[in-house]
Design a protein around this motif. Structure first.
Motif, PDB file in Angstrom:
ATOM      1  N   THR A  44     -13.112   2.373   8.420  1.00  0.00           N
ATOM      2  CA  THR A  44     -11.745   1.858   8.509  1.00  0.00           C
ATOM      3  C   THR A  44     -10.845   2.750   9.342  1.00  0.00           C
ATOM      4  N   GLY A  45     -11.280   3.976   9.637  1.00  0.00           N
ATOM      5  CA  GLY A  45     -10.438   4.871  10.442  1.00  0.00           C
ATOM      6  C   GLY A  45      -9.174   5.239   9.708  1.00  0.00           C
ATOM      7  N   GLY A  46      -8.086   5.341  10.445  1.00  0.00           N
ATOM      8  CA  GLY A  46      -6.824   5.780   9.846  1.00  0.00           C
ATOM      9  C   GLY A  46      -5.824   4.671   9.671  1.00  0.00           C
ATOM     10  N   THR A  47      -6.264   3.445   9.611  1.00  0.00           N
ATOM     11  CA  THR A  47      -5.325   2.322   9.503  1.00  0.00           C
ATOM     12  C   THR A  47      -4.970   2.074   8.039  1.00  0.00           C
ATOM     13  N   LEU A  48      -3.819   1.423   7.830  1.00  0.00           N
ATOM     14  CA  LEU A  48      -3.411   1.101   6.470  1.00  0.00           C
ATOM     15  C   LEU A  48      -4.302   0.045   5.852  1.00  0.00           C
ATOM     16  N   VAL A  49      -4.853  -0.860   6.657  1.00  0.00           N
ATOM     17  CA  VAL A  49      -5.599  -2.003   6.143  1.00  0.00           C
ATOM     18  C   VAL A  49      -7.069  -1.858   6.457  1.00  0.00           C
ATOM     19  N   SER A  50      -7.900  -2.104   5.463  1.00  0.00           N
ATOM     20  CA  SER A  50      -9.341  -2.130   5.676  1.00  0.00           C
ATOM     21  C   SER A  50      -9.826  -3.562   5.551  1.00  0.00           C
ATOM     22  N   THR A  51     -11.085  -3.745   5.716  1.00  0.00           N
ATOM     23  CA  THR A  51     -11.625  -5.110   5.670  1.00  0.00           C
ATOM     24  C   THR A  51     -12.519  -5.304   4.468  1.00  0.00           C
ATOM     25  N   GLY A  52     -12.229  -4.576   3.374  1.00  0.00           N
ATOM     26  CA  GLY A  52     -13.036  -4.704   2.175  1.00  0.00           C
ATOM     27  C   GLY A  52     -12.628  -5.905   1.349  1.00  0.00           C
ATOM     28  N   SER A  53     -13.087  -5.888   0.094  1.00  0.00           N
ATOM     29  CA  SER A  53     -12.787  -6.991  -0.818  1.00  0.00           C
ATOM     30  C   SER A  53     -11.331  -6.939  -1.259  1.00  0.00           C
ATOM     31  N   THR A  54     -10.802  -8.091  -1.658  1.00  0.00           N
ATOM     32  CA  THR A  54      -9.435  -8.128  -2.190  1.00  0.00           C
ATOM     33  C   THR A  54      -9.331  -7.325  -3.477  1.00  0.00           C
ATOM     34  N   SER A  55     -10.477  -6.990  -4.086  1.00  0.00           N
ATOM     35  CA  SER A  55     -10.445  -6.186  -5.310  1.00  0.00           C
ATOM     36  C   SER A  55      -9.883  -4.804  -5.052  1.00  0.00           C
ATOM     37  N   THR A  56      -9.836  -4.371  -3.809  1.00  0.00           N
ATOM     38  CA  THR A  56      -9.302  -3.036  -3.518  1.00  0.00           C
ATOM     39  C   THR A  56      -7.785  -3.014  -3.548  1.00  0.00           C
ATOM     40  N   THR A  57      -7.130  -4.140  -3.320  1.00  0.00           N
ATOM     41  CA  THR A  57      -5.671  -4.184  -3.378  1.00  0.00           C
ATOM     42  C   THR A  57      -5.160  -4.815  -4.668  1.00  0.00           C
ATOM     43  N   ARG A  58      -5.960  -5.656  -5.284  1.00  0.00           N
ATOM     44  CA  ARG A  58      -5.500  -6.341  -6.497  1.00  0.00           C
ATOM     45  C   ARG A  58      -5.111  -5.362  -7.607  1.00  0.00           C
ATOM     46  N   PRO A  59      -5.886  -4.308  -7.881  1.00  0.00           N
ATOM     47  CA  PRO A  59      -5.476  -3.373  -8.935  1.00  0.00           C
ATOM     48  C   PRO A  59      -4.132  -2.706  -8.666  1.00  0.00           C
ATOM     49  N   VAL A  77       6.747 -10.852  -7.137  1.00  0.00           N
ATOM     50  CA  VAL A  77       6.209  -9.491  -7.029  1.00  0.00           C
ATOM     51  C   VAL A  77       6.151  -9.043  -5.571  1.00  0.00           C
ATOM     52  N   GLY A  78       5.781  -9.951  -4.686  1.00  0.00           N
ATOM     53  CA  GLY A  78       5.727  -9.591  -3.268  1.00  0.00           C
ATOM     54  C   GLY A  78       7.087  -9.169  -2.734  1.00  0.00           C
ATOM     55  N   GLU A  79       8.130  -9.861  -3.148  1.00  0.00           N
ATOM     56  CA  GLU A  79       9.489  -9.517  -2.720  1.00  0.00           C
ATOM     57  C   GLU A  79       9.910  -8.170  -3.298  1.00  0.00           C
ATOM     58  N   LEU A  80       9.538  -7.923  -4.547  1.00  0.00           N
ATOM     59  CA  LEU A  80       9.875  -6.651  -5.164  1.00  0.00           C
ATOM     60  C   LEU A  80       9.131  -5.495  -4.505  1.00  0.00           C
ATOM     61  N   LEU A  81       7.881  -5.722  -4.164  1.00  0.00           N
ATOM     62  CA  LEU A  81       7.117  -4.690  -3.455  1.00  0.00           C
ATOM     63  C   LEU A  81       7.805  -4.313  -2.156  1.00  0.00           C
ATOM     64  N   ALA A  82       8.251  -5.311  -1.405  1.00  0.00           N
ATOM     65  CA  ALA A  82       8.931  -5.046  -0.132  1.00  0.00           C
ATOM     66  C   ALA A  82      10.243  -4.309  -0.364  1.00  0.00           C
ATOM     67  N   ALA A  83      10.981  -4.724  -1.390  1.00  0.00           N
ATOM     68  CA  ALA A  83      12.272  -4.097  -1.662  1.00  0.00           C
ATOM     69  C   ALA A  83      12.114  -2.672  -2.162  1.00  0.00           C
ATOM     70  N   GLU A  84      11.092  -2.417  -2.961  1.00  0.00           N
ATOM     71  CA  GLU A  84      10.923  -1.102  -3.580  1.00  0.00           C
ATOM     72  C   GLU A  84      10.113  -0.131  -2.717  1.00  0.00           C
ATOM     73  N   LEU A  85       9.057  -0.608  -2.102  1.00  0.00           N
ATOM     74  CA  LEU A  85       8.149   0.285  -1.378  1.00  0.00           C
ATOM     75  C   LEU A  85       8.122   0.051   0.127  1.00  0.00           C
ATOM     76  N   GLY A  86       8.800  -0.990   0.612  1.00  0.00           N
ATOM     77  CA  GLY A  86       8.863  -1.238   2.043  1.00  0.00           C
ATOM     78  C   GLY A  86       8.012  -2.418   2.481  1.00  0.00           C
ATOM     79  N   GLU A  87       8.451  -3.041   3.572  1.00  0.00           N
ATOM     80  CA  GLU A  87       7.751  -4.223   4.094  1.00  0.00           C
ATOM     81  C   GLU A  87       6.313  -3.907   4.500  1.00  0.00           C
ATOM     82  N   GLY A  88       6.106  -2.731   5.113  1.00  0.00           N
ATOM     83  CA  GLY A  88       4.763  -2.385   5.585  1.00  0.00           C
ATOM     84  C   GLY A  88       3.748  -2.334   4.460  1.00  0.00           C
ATOM     85  N   ILE A  89       4.108  -1.691   3.373  1.00  0.00           N
ATOM     86  CA  ILE A  89       3.205  -1.596   2.232  1.00  0.00           C
ATOM     87  C   ILE A  89       3.018  -2.957   1.581  1.00  0.00           C
ATOM     88  N   ALA A  90       4.091  -3.714   1.443  1.00  0.00           N
ATOM     89  CA  ALA A  90       3.985  -5.045   0.836  1.00  0.00           C
ATOM     90  C   ALA A  90       3.045  -5.930   1.640  1.00  0.00           C
TER      91      ALA A  90
END
Length: 243
Positions: A44-59, A77-90
Motif C-alpha cells: 500500500t505504500g504511504g497512502t491513506l487508502v489501501s485496497t484491502g477488505s472493508t473489515s479494515t475500516t469498519r472497526p 456518522v459520516g457527517e460527524l466524522l468529517a466534522a470531528e476528524l476532517g473530510e480526508g479521514i471521513a
C-alpha cells in the motif's frame, strides 16, 4: 428572581458537562483504536487508502459511532466524522481499506481534538470562576436592595439615611469594579499545553447565543449601578429635607 448572571452560570455548567463527556468519549475512542488489529498493508505504500477488505475500516467507524457520535449533535456518522476528524479521514474511511498512514492520521486528529477539548474545559472553568465572582457581587447588591425597599425612607432618621447613601455608593463602586474585572476576563485567551487556545470573548458569543442579552455580567452590573444611583438620589432628597 434569577438574574442574567444566574442563567449564565447554569448555561456554563451544562456546557462543562457536555465538553467533559466528549473528552471522555475521545479517550474511549483512542483506546478502541489501539485495540483494533492493524490490517495487512503489503504494497500500500504511504497512502491513506489501501485496497484491502472493508473489515479494515469498519472497526474504526464502529468505534467512532459507539464512543464519540453519541455525545455529538444528531447527524449521520459520516457527517460527524468529517466534522470531528476532517473530510480526508471521513472519505478514507468509506473506501475499501485502511493503511498505516490513515490510522496515524486518525490518532493525530483524535489527539488534536482532545487538546481542543482540554482548552475548552479550561476556558469554561475560567468562565465559571468569572461568573461566580460576579454572582457574589450581584446577589449581595440585589438582596440588599430588596430588603431595603421594605423600609420607607420617610421612616429613616438622618443617620440611617446617611448609612444607606454610603452603602449605595459602595455598591456603585462594586459594580464598576465588576465591569473592569469582566472586561479584563473577556480579553484573555485560555489554552492547554500550548496546543490550542480559546478566546474568552469568542466563547462568550458561543455560550450566550439566544440569551436575551449578549453580555449577561456587564448588563447586570450596569443595571444594578443604575438602580443604586436612583436609590441614592431618593435618599439624598430625604437627607436634604432633614438638614
Amino acid at each position: 428572581m434569577t438574574t442574567h448572571v444566574g442563567r449564565a452560570r447554569r448555561r456554563v455548567a451544562r456546557e462543562r458537562d457536555a465538553v467533559e463527556d466528549k473528552r471522555a468519549a475521545y479517550d474511549r475512542f483512542r483506546s478502541r483504536l489501539e485495540s483494533i488489529p492493524a490490517p495487512d498493508t503489503a504494497g500500500t505504500g504511504g497512502t491513506l487508502v489501501s485496497t484491502g477488505s472493508t473489515s479494515t475500516t469498519r472497526p474504526v467507524r464502529e468505534a467512532f459511532a459507539e464512543t464519540v457520535a453519541p455525545v455529538c449533535e444528531e447527524r449521520l456518522v459520516g457527517e460527524l466524522l468529517a466534522a470531528e476528524l476532517g473530510e480526508g479521514i471521513a472519505t478514507a474511511l468509506t473506501t475499501d481499506g485502511a493503511s498505516p498512514p490513515l490510522r496515524r492520521a486518525i490518532r493525530s486528529e483524535s489527539d488534536r481534538r482532545r487538546a481542543e477539548l482540554d482548552a475548552m474545559n479550561r476556558a469554561l472553568d475560567a468562565e465559571a470562576d468569572s461568573l461566580d465572582r460576579a454572582d457574589e457581587t450581584v446577589e449581595a447588591i440585589r438582596e440588599w436592595l430588596i430588603a431595603a425597599n421594605e423600609t420607607a425612607l420617610s421612616s429613616c432618621g438622618f443617620e440611617a439615611l446617611s448609612e444607606r447613601h454610603a452603602r449605595l455608593e459602595g455598591f456603585r463602586a462594586d459594580c464598576e469594579a465588576l465591569v473592569r474585572d469582566r472586561q479584563a476576563h473577556l480579553r484573555r485567551t485560555t489554552g492547554a499545553d500550548g496546543q490550542a487556545g480559546v478566546r474568552h470573548h469568542d466563547l462568550r458569543g458561543y455560550l450566550y447565543e439566544g440569551f436575551p442579552v449578549d453580555h449577561p455580567v456587564l448588563v447586570t452590573a450596569t443595571r444594578l449601578d443604575g438602580l443604586s444611583e436612583e436609590c441614592q438620589r431618593a435618599v439624598r432628597a430625604h437627607l436634604v429635607r432633614r438638614v
